[in-house]
Design an enzyme around this catalytic site. Sequence first.
Site, PDB file in Angstrom:
ATOM      1  N   LYS A   1       0.839  -1.230   0.000  1.00  0.00           N
ATOM      2  CA  LYS A   1       0.000   0.000   0.000  1.00  0.00           C
ATOM      3  C   LYS A   1       0.856   1.254   0.000  1.00  0.00           C
ATOM      4  O   LYS A   1       0.510   2.257  -0.621  1.00  0.00           O
ATOM      5  CB  LYS A   1      -0.946   0.008   1.209  1.00  0.00           C
ATOM      6  CG  LYS A   1      -0.241   0.123   2.546  1.00  0.00           C
ATOM      7  CD  LYS A   1      -0.997  -0.534   3.660  1.00  0.00           C
ATOM      8  CE  LYS A   1      -0.061  -1.501   4.295  1.00  0.00           C
ATOM      9  NZ  LYS A   1      -0.425  -2.520   5.109  1.00  0.00           N
TER      10      LYS A   1
ATOM     11  N   GLU B   1       2.348  -3.641  15.994  1.00  0.00           N
ATOM     12  CA  GLU B   1       3.811  -3.762  15.869  1.00  0.00           C
ATOM     13  C   GLU B   1       4.465  -3.197  17.133  1.00  0.00           C
ATOM     14  O   GLU B   1       3.844  -2.426  17.868  1.00  0.00           O
ATOM     15  CB  GLU B   1       4.295  -2.906  14.699  1.00  0.00           C
ATOM     16  CG  GLU B   1       3.617  -3.175  13.387  1.00  0.00           C
ATOM     17  CD  GLU B   1       4.319  -4.251  12.585  1.00  0.00           C
ATOM     18  OE1 GLU B   1       5.480  -4.545  12.884  1.00  0.00           O
ATOM     19  OE2 GLU B   1       3.673  -4.791  11.675  1.00  0.00           O
TER      20      GLU B   1
ATOM     21  N   LYS C   1      -4.162   3.766   2.416  1.00  0.00           N
ATOM     22  CA  LYS C   1      -5.270   2.964   1.877  1.00  0.00           C
ATOM     23  C   LYS C   1      -6.400   3.848   1.348  1.00  0.00           C
ATOM     24  O   LYS C   1      -6.975   3.562   0.299  1.00  0.00           O
ATOM     25  CB  LYS C   1      -5.795   2.012   2.955  1.00  0.00           C
ATOM     26  CG  LYS C   1      -4.772   0.942   3.346  1.00  0.00           C
ATOM     27  CD  LYS C   1      -5.230   0.196   4.574  1.00  0.00           C
ATOM     28  CE  LYS C   1      -4.222  -0.833   5.032  1.00  0.00           C
ATOM     29  NZ  LYS C   1      -4.533  -1.363   6.372  1.00  0.00           N
TER      30      LYS C   1
HETATM   31  N1  LIG Z   1       0.832  -8.775   6.972  1.00  0.00           N
HETATM   32  C1  LIG Z   1      -0.357  -8.331   6.607  1.00  0.00           C
HETATM   33  O1  LIG Z   1      -1.380  -8.613   7.255  1.00  0.00           O
HETATM   34  C2  LIG Z   1      -0.512  -7.476   5.388  1.00  0.00           C
HETATM   35  C3  LIG Z   1      -1.806  -7.072   4.976  1.00  0.00           C
HETATM   36  C4  LIG Z   1      -1.957  -6.305   3.807  1.00  0.00           C
HETATM   37  C5  LIG Z   1      -0.825  -5.927   3.098  1.00  0.00           C
HETATM   38  N2  LIG Z   1       0.424  -6.308   3.548  1.00  0.00           N
HETATM   39  C6  LIG Z   1       1.574  -5.875   2.771  1.00  0.00           C
HETATM   40  O2  LIG Z   1       2.256  -7.021   2.294  1.00  0.00           O
HETATM   41  C7  LIG Z   1       3.650  -6.758   2.178  1.00  0.00           C
HETATM   42  C8  LIG Z   1       4.433  -7.795   2.977  1.00  0.00           C
HETATM   43  O3  LIG Z   1       4.020  -7.737   4.318  1.00  0.00           O
HETATM   44  P1  LIG Z   1       4.436  -8.860   5.371  1.00  0.00           P
HETATM   45  O4  LIG Z   1       3.518  -8.674   6.534  1.00  0.00           O
HETATM   46  O5  LIG Z   1       4.508 -10.183   4.718  1.00  0.00           O
HETATM   47  O6  LIG Z   1       5.886  -8.359   5.783  1.00  0.00           O
HETATM   48  P2  LIG Z   1       7.055  -9.240   6.435  1.00  0.00           P
HETATM   49  O7  LIG Z   1       6.498 -10.365   7.210  1.00  0.00           O
HETATM   50  O8  LIG Z   1       7.944  -8.281   7.135  1.00  0.00           O
HETATM   51  O9  LIG Z   1       7.800  -9.836   5.168  1.00  0.00           O
HETATM   52  C9  LIG Z   1       8.667  -9.097   4.355  1.00  0.00           C
HETATM   53  C10 LIG Z   1       9.721 -10.034   3.860  1.00  0.00           C
HETATM   54  O10 LIG Z   1      10.546  -9.314   2.950  1.00  0.00           O
HETATM   55  C11 LIG Z   1      11.915  -9.501   3.335  1.00  0.00           C
HETATM   56  N3  LIG Z   1      12.665  -8.306   3.010  1.00  0.00           N
HETATM   57  C12 LIG Z   1      12.493  -7.063   3.514  1.00  0.00           C
HETATM   58  N4  LIG Z   1      13.350  -6.194   2.966  1.00  0.00           N
HETATM   59  C13 LIG Z   1      14.118  -6.922   2.110  1.00  0.00           C
HETATM   60  C14 LIG Z   1      15.192  -6.599   1.250  1.00  0.00           C
HETATM   61  N5  LIG Z   1      15.653  -5.361   1.176  1.00  0.00           N
HETATM   62  N6  LIG Z   1      15.738  -7.580   0.512  1.00  0.00           N
HETATM   63  C15 LIG Z   1      15.249  -8.836   0.586  1.00  0.00           C
HETATM   64  N7  LIG Z   1      14.248  -9.222   1.383  1.00  0.00           N
HETATM   65  C16 LIG Z   1      13.676  -8.261   2.134  1.00  0.00           C
HETATM   66  C17 LIG Z   1      11.882  -9.725   4.834  1.00  0.00           C
HETATM   67  O11 LIG Z   1      13.064 -10.399   5.240  1.00  0.00           O
HETATM   68  P3  LIG Z   1      13.502 -10.453   6.798  1.00  0.00           P
HETATM   69  O12 LIG Z   1      12.676 -11.508   7.431  1.00  0.00           O
HETATM   70  O13 LIG Z   1      14.935 -10.736   6.743  1.00  0.00           O
HETATM   71  O14 LIG Z   1      13.197  -9.082   7.381  1.00  0.00           O
HETATM   72  C18 LIG Z   1      10.629 -10.572   4.979  1.00  0.00           C
HETATM   73  O15 LIG Z   1      10.880 -11.938   4.764  1.00  0.00           O
HETATM   74  C19 LIG Z   1       3.831  -5.327   2.688  1.00  0.00           C
HETATM   75  O16 LIG Z   1       3.812  -4.429   1.615  1.00  0.00           O
HETATM   76  C20 LIG Z   1       2.598  -5.107   3.558  1.00  0.00           C
HETATM   77  O17 LIG Z   1       2.234  -3.738   3.671  1.00  0.00           O
HETATM   78  C21 LIG Z   1       0.599  -7.076   4.659  1.00  0.00           C
END
Ligand SMILES: NC(=O)c1ccc[n+]([C@@H]2O[C@H](COP(=O)([O-])OP(=O)(O)OC[C@H]3O[C@@H](n4cnc5c(N)ncnc54)[C@H](OP(=O)(O)O)[C@@H]3O)[C@@H](O)[C@H]2O)c1
Length: 443
Positions: free
Chosen positions: A121, A206, A221
């Site tokens: 987003k 968080e 959003k």
């Molecule tokens: N979680 C939700 O409920 C939700 C809902 C709607 C939308 N979203 C969106 O979905 C996306 C992902 O969210 P998420 O909750 O899955 O986040 P997350 O759990 O933090 O996952 C992000 C992943 O990307 C990796 N990463 C981050 N920076 C990186 C880099 N520079 N190079 C390589 N890998 C990298 C992280 O590795 P590390 O583990 O090493 O940090 C982690 O494995 C975001 O845009 C978020 O806004 C999430």
Amino acid sequence: MRVKMATNGERASGAQTKAGKDGGRLRLAIAGFGTVGSAVARILIEQGAASPFELSYILNRRIAKKRVEWMPTSVRWTEEIDEVLDSDIDVLVELVGGLNPAGTWVRRALASGKSVVTANKELIAAEGVELSELACRHRQHLAYGASVAGGVPVLSGLQEGLAGDELVSVSGILNGTCNYILTRMEQAGISFADALVEAQRAGFAEADPSADVDGSDARAKITILSRVALGADVALDTVLCRSIRAVSAVDLRYAAELGCTIRQISHAEVKEDGLHIAVQPMLVERGLPHAGVVGPQNIVVSTGRYGGEATFSGNGAGGGPTAVAVVSDLIALARLGTTSSESMSPTLRKMVTSKEFVMPHYTRYLVRDRPGILAAISQVLATYAINVDAVLQLPGHSREALPFAITLEPSNQQALDAAMAEIGKLHFLVQPPLCLPILRKRA
Ligand SMILES: NC(=O)c1ccc[n+]([C@@H]2O[C@H](COP(=O)([O-])OP(=O)(O)OC[C@H]3O[C@@H](n4cnc5c(N)ncnc54)[C@H](OP(=O)(O)O)[C@@H]3O)[C@@H](O)[C@H]2O)c1
């Protein structure tokens, strides 16, 4: 006016499932193997042989820590984006989050002839218009159905399901963390600080909750929703954004007295003088759909010129629901094929944000009690031509920190801001006054 934007790959009705560039299954790379990325991978793998997708790459930093035993050996793990973008994948599934490096990767993917599906987003709110144009120039798709309200198919519902209407407003509860905190404050009569700790323990907030409680998550959003639903191209940093931190348990008690609850409401409405768009805590009258949304749930209510209100609600976050939205985008894209045959560039109106909100308001003051307080506040309100509706004071508070509330008749936001700033300087106030709009049922 309806917009043409690629939220979930632009479903072409009756289109057969098309496939990758060589006619086989669509080859995918998932960048970001976190909460959503791993949930997407699981769904794709569990689809088995019938799947229209072939998961080719997982990209993440420090992959040694990320590897899972359930991943088929045919999937390649990498830390190098060049390896992914130089490969023959059809679609980059960007689930890293944030503006950088995600933005650079998305631009490079589109420019090198790969479509992109993302849940990001932040990126779409800030750069979505340019990225959609880039996708269009390279005849690729950019889909981001998961970027608003997670598993609730609100963007596709607005864009496709309501394509026949002319939408004039969209409002909702778009941040589950805020909704969980405000619900707990209401149910248990606890402070913001205690409800936040509870939310963090329950996994709904968080360690650094600022993006949620201060409104920037919901602001991204509502900016995307305004684009898709209202065709409004509005700069993210012009959207009014107020924190829920100043709301206290006593406000929820006063709200109950007024037949309301308090929710973080994101609202956008097309008016003659521009777009009214804001994210802020508001009193919400019981009986409105927003008031019934409890815990981490999301809701979006759209209003159309011809069809009236439509409501979308459900799980706005979490790995499973968000992954479903991502895979739904992929399925839509598989139906279309990877190369766009029509313009995917959005038709948007540049819109200025208007600060001329006229709404009834709830104001709350925490004062050191002494004679003349009401007169002093009323005098300032009168200077700005703001009419008082009612005064409320619940018993049982110390005279050194006495909370009372004044509700105000519909008044102009700018006049109200000026009045509150002036009242905030009065020496008997223990803290600045709180001022929240009241969302009432339409008469
Ligand atoms: N979680 C939700 O409920 C939700 C809902 C709607 C939308 N979203 C969106 O979905 C996306 C992902 O969210 P998420 O909750 O899955 O986040 P997350 O759990 O933090 O996952 C992000 C992943 O990307 C990796 N990463 C981050 N920076 C990186 C880099 N520079 N190079 C390589 N890998 C990298 C992280 O590795 P590390 O583990 O090493 O940090 C982690 O494995 C975001 O845009 C978020 O806004 C999430």
